[in-house]
Enzyme design. Structure first.
Site, PDB file in Angstrom:
ATOM      1  N   CYS A  91       0.814  -1.230   0.000  1.00 38.64           N
ATOM      2  CA  CYS A  91       0.000   0.000   0.000  1.00 38.64           C
ATOM      3  C   CYS A  91       0.843   1.274   0.000  1.00 38.64           C
ATOM      4  O   CYS A  91       0.322   2.368  -0.201  1.00 38.64           O
ATOM      5  CB  CYS A  91      -0.953   0.002   1.183  1.00 38.64           C
ATOM      6  SG  CYS A  91      -2.035  -1.424   1.197  1.00 38.64           S
ATOM      7  N   HIS A 123      -3.176   7.167   2.928  1.00 40.70           N
ATOM      8  CA  HIS A 123      -3.623   5.883   2.378  1.00 40.70           C
ATOM      9  C   HIS A 123      -4.969   5.540   3.028  1.00 40.70           C
ATOM     10  O   HIS A 123      -5.148   5.668   4.235  1.00 40.70           O
ATOM     11  CB  HIS A 123      -2.578   4.811   2.695  1.00 40.70           C
ATOM     12  CG  HIS A 123      -3.061   3.429   2.455  1.00 40.70           C
ATOM     13  ND1 HIS A 123      -3.675   3.061   1.280  1.00 40.70           N
ATOM     14  CD2 HIS A 123      -3.038   2.315   3.239  1.00 40.70           C
ATOM     15  CE1 HIS A 123      -4.001   1.783   1.346  1.00 40.70           C
ATOM     16  NE2 HIS A 123      -3.636   1.315   2.524  1.00 40.70           N
ATOM     17  N   ASN A 169     -10.244   0.021   0.675  1.00 42.55           N
ATOM     18  CA  ASN A 169      -8.785   0.114   0.579  1.00 42.55           C
ATOM     19  C   ASN A 169      -8.352  -0.418  -0.783  1.00 42.55           C
ATOM     20  O   ASN A 169      -8.478  -1.607  -1.054  1.00 42.55           O
ATOM     21  CB  ASN A 169      -8.177  -0.714   1.719  1.00 42.55           C
ATOM     22  CG  ASN A 169      -6.662  -0.699   1.726  1.00 42.55           C
ATOM     23  OD1 ASN A 169      -6.028  -0.331   0.742  1.00 42.55           O
ATOM     24  ND2 ASN A 169      -6.082  -1.122   2.833  1.00 42.55           N
TER      25      ASN A 169
HETATM   26  O1  UT7 Z   1      -3.526  -1.176   3.801  1.00 42.89           O
HETATM   27  C1  UT7 Z   1      -3.010  -1.502   5.036  1.00 42.89           C
HETATM   28  C2  UT7 Z   1      -3.552  -2.753   5.488  1.00 42.89           C
HETATM   29  N1  UT7 Z   1      -4.586  -2.866   6.419  1.00 42.89           N
HETATM   30  C3  UT7 Z   1      -4.973  -2.040   7.417  1.00 42.89           C
HETATM   31  O2  UT7 Z   1      -4.545  -0.949   7.552  1.00 42.89           O
HETATM   32  C4  UT7 Z   1      -5.962  -2.583   8.377  1.00 42.89           C
HETATM   33  C5  UT7 Z   1      -5.675  -2.114   9.775  1.00 42.89           C
HETATM   34  N2  UT7 Z   1      -6.618  -2.673  10.751  1.00 42.89           N
HETATM   35  C6  UT7 Z   1      -7.908  -2.337  10.776  1.00 42.89           C
HETATM   36  O3  UT7 Z   1      -8.382  -1.537   9.988  1.00 42.89           O
HETATM   37  C7  UT7 Z   1      -8.774  -2.915  11.869  1.00 42.89           C
HETATM   38  O4  UT7 Z   1      -7.941  -3.594  12.795  1.00 42.89           O
HETATM   39  C8  UT7 Z   1      -9.844  -3.915  11.329  1.00 42.89           C
HETATM   40  C9  UT7 Z   1     -10.909  -3.161  10.568  1.00 42.89           C
HETATM   41  C10 UT7 Z   1      -9.195  -4.954  10.427  1.00 42.89           C
HETATM   42  C11 UT7 Z   1     -10.519  -4.624  12.497  1.00 42.89           C
HETATM   43  O5  UT7 Z   1     -11.130  -3.663  13.372  1.00 42.89           O
HETATM   44  P1  UT7 Z   1     -10.934  -3.772  14.942  1.00 42.89           P
HETATM   45  O6  UT7 Z   1     -11.778  -2.724  15.545  1.00 42.89           O
HETATM   46  O7  UT7 Z   1      -9.473  -3.771  15.210  1.00 42.89           O
HETATM   47  O8  UT7 Z   1     -11.612  -5.173  15.263  1.00 42.89           O
HETATM   48  P2  UT7 Z   1     -10.945  -6.471  15.930  1.00 42.89           P
HETATM   49  O9  UT7 Z   1     -10.041  -7.145  14.955  1.00 42.89           O
HETATM   50  O10 UT7 Z   1     -10.401  -6.119  17.274  1.00 42.89           O
HETATM   51  O11 UT7 Z   1     -12.231  -7.369  16.102  1.00 42.89           O
HETATM   52  C12 UT7 Z   1     -13.298  -6.998  16.982  1.00 42.89           C
HETATM   53  C13 UT7 Z   1     -14.395  -8.017  16.830  1.00 42.89           C
HETATM   54  C14 UT7 Z   1     -13.911  -9.467  16.881  1.00 42.89           C
HETATM   55  O12 UT7 Z   1     -14.902 -10.238  17.540  1.00 42.89           O
HETATM   56  P3  UT7 Z   1     -14.725 -10.636  19.096  1.00 42.89           P
HETATM   57  O13 UT7 Z   1     -13.447 -11.420  19.151  1.00 42.89           O
HETATM   58  O14 UT7 Z   1     -14.655  -9.331  19.834  1.00 42.89           O
HETATM   59  O15 UT7 Z   1     -15.965 -11.430  19.373  1.00 42.89           O
HETATM   60  C15 UT7 Z   1     -13.859  -9.874  15.424  1.00 42.89           C
HETATM   61  O16 UT7 Z   1     -14.020 -11.274  15.240  1.00 42.89           O
HETATM   62  O17 UT7 Z   1     -15.016  -7.864  15.546  1.00 42.89           O
HETATM   63  C16 UT7 Z   1     -15.050  -9.126  14.878  1.00 42.89           C
HETATM   64  N3  UT7 Z   1     -14.987  -8.897  13.455  1.00 42.89           N
HETATM   65  C17 UT7 Z   1     -16.088  -8.651  12.713  1.00 42.89           C
HETATM   66  N4  UT7 Z   1     -17.392  -8.592  13.026  1.00 42.89           N
HETATM   67  C18 UT7 Z   1     -18.250  -8.313  12.028  1.00 42.89           C
HETATM   68  C19 UT7 Z   1     -13.895  -8.829  12.660  1.00 42.89           C
HETATM   69  N5  UT7 Z   1     -14.269  -8.573  11.404  1.00 42.89           N
HETATM   70  C20 UT7 Z   1     -15.612  -8.456  11.398  1.00 42.89           C
HETATM   71  C21 UT7 Z   1     -16.584  -8.181  10.412  1.00 42.89           C
HETATM   72  N6  UT7 Z   1     -17.884  -8.125  10.760  1.00 42.89           N
HETATM   73  N7  UT7 Z   1     -16.240  -7.959   9.109  1.00 42.89           N
END
Ligand code: UT7
Length: 330
Positions: A112, A251, A281
């Site tokens: 990215c 980005h 993204n």
């Molecule tokens: O281009 C560069 C590459 N990527 C990035 O920059 C991504 C950087 N990271 C992020 O944007 C965020 O970390 C994410 C959007 C990927 C995730 O958001 P988060 O607020 O950090 O969520 P999390 O991973 O801490 O997950 C929270 C909860 C989890 O459930 P439990 O364990 O609390 O029950 C996940 O399983 O949300 C759940 N979860 C979802 N729920 C509904 C993860 N993905 C989803 C989803 N829909 N799509």
């Protein structure tokens, strides 16, 4: 001193829209979760048979026309991508032919951050006198490496391409670029199979190793820590401060990351470009797409200063400080 300035810009987004409602039918997710955690409402998906070089050529052609440059006058083509059409030849070679160019062509893969890396190479080549006009394209078909059964990644990514033409100028355009990489963080965001370390086999494909895996939380923390630092470094090297930034163009990975970076830099959200709601993204394409959105909305003025900032797999990161010199009617 010869500088490199942006004289043309263009972008391309495929027609097909993948909405949060569509994703609700594919994985266990919700529009509310996606919007509140990422800011994304929809993303574009390449058509069947539409490859990275096709999108790159569309965006590149618009940028060349916008610059008013004869295709034969382009001295170098750089395509930033981590999703080339195939392992070889490069997406740049394929896009070069599709655009009817005859110049040298190469890909850069810094995930990215690819567009910022490509901008650095293009500007340095122009400043050294080895080229006068360089076409830089960021293009990615993330839908080809996203696992549409994995809700932690498939809601985030989309396809697209953005391009700029840089030309030698006596007035400063690209003021300063600061790049970084830390390969010890490679496992935070990767496509495990399909390269020389793990060529594709039926077993690896059954384990879905041809798709992207990501430690989202760690990438989030890395981005909000590293990007304010590198932005300040690039500004310092350009003899500017945060107060000189008219537009922060980050980005587009997550609206919460964009907001946190802006807050940590002390830049008001009115001066931050966000297109993530409609594109998701798009990796290497996200920064030129965001600049083009600003430009086509008539909000970019000659003399304004842009801070372009990127981060991604590698891990890689980078910031470029650019003085916008292009008049709207050029
Ligand atoms: O281009 C560069 C590459 N990527 C990035 O920059 C991504 C950087 N990271 C992020 O944007 C965020 O970390 C994410 C959007 C990927 C995730 O958001 P988060 O607020 O950090 O969520 P999390 O991973 O801490 O997950 C929270 C909860 C989890 O459930 P439990 O364990 O609390 O029950 C996940 O399983 O949300 C759940 N979860 C979802 N729920 C509904 C993860 N993905 C989803 C989803 N829909 N799509």
């Amino acid at each position: 001193m010869t500088y490199a300035a942006i004289i043309g810009i263009g972008s391309y987004l495929p027609e097909r829209r993948l909405t949060n409602a569509d994703l609700e039918c594919m994985v266990d997710t919700s529009d509310e979760w996606i919007l509140s955690r990422t800011g994304i409402a929809e993303r574009r998906i390449a058509a069947e048979g539409e490859a990275t070089s096709d999108m790159a050529a569309r965006a590149g052609t618009v940028a060349i026309q916008d610059a008013g440059v004869e295709p034969g006058k382009v001295d170098l083509l750089i395509v930033a991508t981590s999703t080339p059409d195939m392992l070889m030849p490069s997406a740049a070679a394929l896009a070069q032919a599709k655009m009817g160019l005859t110049c040298p062509a190469m890909d850069i893969n810094a995930a990215c951050t690819g567009f910022i890396y490509a901008l650095q190479l293009a500007a340095s080549t122009i400043e050294s006198g080895r080229a006068r006009t360089v076409l830089v394209i960021g293009a990615d078909t993330l839908s080809s490496i996203v696992d549409f059964t994995d809700r932690t990644t498939c809601v985030l990514f989309g396809d697209g391409a953005g391009a700029v033409v840089l030309r030698a100028s006596k007035d400063p355009g690209v003021l300063g670029v600061h790049l970084g990489a830390d390969g010890t963080g490679a496992d935070m965001l990767m496509v495990p199979a399909g390269g020389s370390a793990a060529p594709l086999t039926p077993e690896r494909m059954a384990a879905r190793e041809q798709f992207m895996v990501m430690n989202g939380n760690e990438v989030f923390k890395f981005a909000v820590r590293r990007i304010p630092q590198v932005t300040k470094q690039a500004l310092r090297e350009s003899h500017l401060g945060v107060e000189d930034v008219d537009w922060l163009v980050p980005h587009q990975a997550n609206q919460r990351i964009i907001d946190t970076i802006a807050d940590r830099l002390g830049i008001s959200h009115d001066h931050v470009v966000s297109t993530i709601r409609d594109t998701g993204n798009t990796s290497s394409a996200s920064i030129p797409l965001a600049i083009d959105a600003l430009y086509t909305a008539g909000r970019l003025r000659p003399g304004q200063t842009l801070a372009l900032v990127g981060f991604g797999a590698g891990l890689t990161w980078g910031a470029a400080i650019v003085r916008w010199t292009k008049e709207e009617d050029v």
